[in-house]
Design a protein around this motif. Sequence first.
Motif, mmCIF file in Angstrom:
data_model
loop_
_atom_site.group_PDB
_atom_site.id
_atom_site.type_symbol
_atom_site.label_atom_id
_atom_site.label_comp_id
_atom_site.label_asym_id
_atom_site.label_seq_id
_atom_site.Cartn_x
_atom_site.Cartn_y
_atom_site.Cartn_z
ATOM 1 N N UNK A 110 0.747 -1.312 -0.014
ATOM 2 C CA UNK A 110 0.207 0.095 0.055
ATOM 3 C C UNK A 110 0.740 1.330 -0.020
ATOM 4 N N UNK A 111 2.086 1.341 0.374
ATOM 5 C CA UNK A 111 2.801 2.433 0.727
ATOM 6 C C UNK A 111 3.559 2.921 -0.724
ATOM 7 N N UNK A 112 3.252 2.223 -1.889
ATOM 8 C CA UNK A 112 4.091 2.692 -3.023
ATOM 9 C C UNK A 112 3.317 2.160 -4.412
ATOM 10 N N UNK A 113 3.755 2.763 -5.563
ATOM 11 C CA UNK A 113 3.338 2.058 -6.574
ATOM 12 C C UNK A 113 4.270 2.547 -7.715
ATOM 13 N N UNK A 114 4.513 1.574 -8.496
ATOM 14 C CA UNK A 114 5.803 1.457 -9.557
ATOM 15 C C UNK A 114 5.606 2.628 -10.516
ATOM 16 N N UNK A 115 6.660 3.086 -10.913
ATOM 17 C CA UNK A 115 6.900 4.124 -12.103
ATOM 18 C C UNK A 115 8.284 4.274 -12.293
ATOM 19 N N UNK A 116 8.504 5.240 -13.498
ATOM 20 C CA UNK A 116 9.619 5.534 -13.765
ATOM 21 C C UNK A 116 10.571 6.199 -12.567
ATOM 22 N N UNK A 117 9.971 6.816 -11.635
ATOM 23 C CA UNK A 117 10.834 7.680 -10.758
ATOM 24 C C UNK A 117 10.719 6.927 -9.333
ATOM 25 N N UNK A 118 10.093 5.674 -9.270
ATOM 26 C CA UNK A 118 9.964 5.100 -7.870
ATOM 27 C C UNK A 118 11.190 4.587 -7.328
ATOM 28 N N UNK A 119 12.205 4.497 -8.108
ATOM 29 C CA UNK A 119 13.640 3.970 -7.460
ATOM 30 C C UNK A 119 14.231 5.166 -6.758
ATOM 31 N N UNK A 120 13.981 6.368 -6.869
ATOM 32 C CA UNK A 120 14.453 7.409 -6.448
ATOM 33 C C UNK A 120 13.742 7.729 -5.054
ATOM 34 N N UNK A 121 12.414 7.390 -4.745
ATOM 35 C CA UNK A 121 11.538 7.765 -3.803
ATOM 36 C C UNK A 121 12.299 7.804 -2.439
ATOM 37 N N UNK A 122 12.811 6.409 -2.211
ATOM 38 C CA UNK A 122 13.625 6.274 -0.796
ATOM 39 C C UNK A 122 14.610 7.307 -0.542
ATOM 40 N N UNK A 123 15.125 8.358 -1.432
ATOM 41 C CA UNK A 123 15.924 9.314 -1.295
ATOM 42 C C UNK A 123 15.305 10.822 -1.015
ATOM 43 N N UNK A 124 13.888 10.728 -1.343
ATOM 44 C CA UNK A 124 13.174 12.064 -1.426
ATOM 45 C C UNK A 124 12.040 11.855 -0.564
ATOM 46 N N UNK A 125 11.487 10.656 -0.055
ATOM 47 C CA UNK A 125 10.370 10.539 0.836
ATOM 48 C C UNK A 125 10.827 10.300 2.194
ATOM 49 N N UNK A 126 10.088 10.850 3.286
ATOM 50 C CA UNK A 126 10.122 10.539 4.633
ATOM 51 C C UNK A 126 8.913 9.555 5.017
ATOM 52 N N UNK A 127 9.068 9.436 6.502
ATOM 53 C CA UNK A 127 7.981 8.337 6.854
ATOM 54 C C UNK A 127 6.403 8.805 6.771
ATOM 55 N N UNK A 128 6.384 9.942 6.858
ATOM 56 C CA UNK A 128 5.218 10.702 6.749
ATOM 57 C C UNK A 128 4.418 10.552 5.349
ATOM 58 N N UNK A 129 5.524 10.750 4.357
ATOM 59 C CA UNK A 129 5.219 10.841 2.934
ATOM 60 C C UNK A 129 4.390 9.132 2.419
ATOM 61 N N UNK A 130 5.211 8.419 3.071
ATOM 62 C CA UNK A 130 4.812 6.919 2.743
ATOM 63 C C UNK A 130 3.551 6.771 3.460
ATOM 64 N N UNK A 131 3.356 7.278 4.624
ATOM 65 C CA UNK A 131 2.006 6.860 5.362
ATOM 66 C C UNK A 131 0.881 7.581 4.557
ATOM 67 N N UNK A 132 1.229 8.787 4.318
ATOM 68 C CA UNK A 132 0.064 9.523 3.363
ATOM 69 C C UNK A 132 -0.434 8.875 2.093
ATOM 70 N N UNK A 133 0.655 8.511 1.518
ATOM 71 C CA UNK A 133 0.666 7.602 0.289
ATOM 72 C C UNK A 133 -0.180 6.426 0.619
ATOM 73 N N UNK A 134 0.273 5.656 1.504
ATOM 74 C CA UNK A 134 -0.587 4.249 1.863
ATOM 75 C C UNK A 134 -1.974 4.458 2.118
#
Length: 429
Positions: free
Chosen positions: A87-111
């Motif tokens: 639930x925390x993510x969805x694949x796409x061309x930019x998905x591999x960079x998200x671990x460097x740009x997203x914080x815990x709250x970003x993943x929680x709200x995405x989920x």
Amino acid sequence: MNNKLSCLCLCLGSLMTASVTADTLIHAGKLFDGTGTSLRNNVTIVIEGNKIAEVKDGYAKAGNDDEVIDLKNSTVLPGLMDMHVHLSSQSGPGAYLERYTKNEADYALTAANYAKKTVHAGFTTVRNLGDIYNETVALRKAIDKGLLEGPRIYTAAKSIATTGGHADPSNGMARVIRPDTGPASGVVNGTAEAREAVRQRYQDGADVIKITATGGVLSVAKSGQNPQFMDDELQAIVETANDYDMTVAVHAHGKEGMKRAIKAGVTSIEHGTYMDEEAMDLMKQNNTYYVPTIMAGKFVAEKAKIDGYFPELVRPKAKEIGPLIQDTFKKAHNAGVNIAFGTDSGVSAHGDNAQEFGFMVEAGMSEADALLSATKHAAAMLKIDDQLGSVESGKLADIIAVNGNPIEDISVMESVTFVMKDGKVMKQK
């Protein structure tokens, strides 16, 4: 004194009357109740609070305080269950960079956003097999408290891998920025760390354990199928999980890692791409479930054709492994392996989960059996079939509806018109 007692009794009687909950009656034109393969016609489902009190033939007359939900022109089913989502993510061309740009709250709200899409698609229970910061533990708690709309979540929190394995979060990083991983972050080597990681998941609030027993498609690592746990490590994980009454889900593409995991006593094999007859026989002997995720395979195979969608190290694995999963599913189904519904949504788009039904039917499974894989059999795999998985007296009131007849046309499952979870209506068109 008598007057005081009389007054007290009247007050108590008034409070008791006020607390009585009126019944909800669902008038269903057709019902697939999840106990068998046929439909029932003209049925009333009586709901008291969050539970199904009774399922009656015919359209029962409502009392003065009862609520009637008219689904006479619909097919009603148990709430669907997807046994493999992220639930925390969805694949796409930019998905591999998200671990460097997203914080815990970003993943929680995405989920939270994807959880709402999922439940509105008719999936009232999901098994979340891996997140980043235990955000799906927090999401589960928020949904359970009624703060957010979403499915009932059984989460693995952070998946468990070996160093360099499919779920090692440090894969693909330069040494200068590579984190020091260990059991707390889901990376283990040896039996002691394997046990520690399971206990850490328990402490973190996970419901189930997820391990990556072989290489994977989307990880930034060369092999998509090599075995990545030793027998003693797998045994340590299963034994420790059993102590905490937790089931064990196993990501596996390659057959050697798969067979090691099955022999260790895991609950389910996810993907199972290179499963052979020996693996299927072992699964039947050990009552191991297979969660196919056909749509994830088709999705990555298609996206691998697009320049830049995946890193170049990932692209050949997606091209090779993705197209094979549906054929593996067909062989496993024909062999009589236990199958539970799962999509790997988060690879493909959240909310599209029901497309998996079409791929299952296309590969030779009957429409009714495909529906049972997402109701009765999924509940049995999670060991919650006393509460969910069918529309029966005493079960939790997780109920959905579609227009049309899914036994004749499974594609109608992709357009859910009514969703009730735990006795509360979450969607009604």
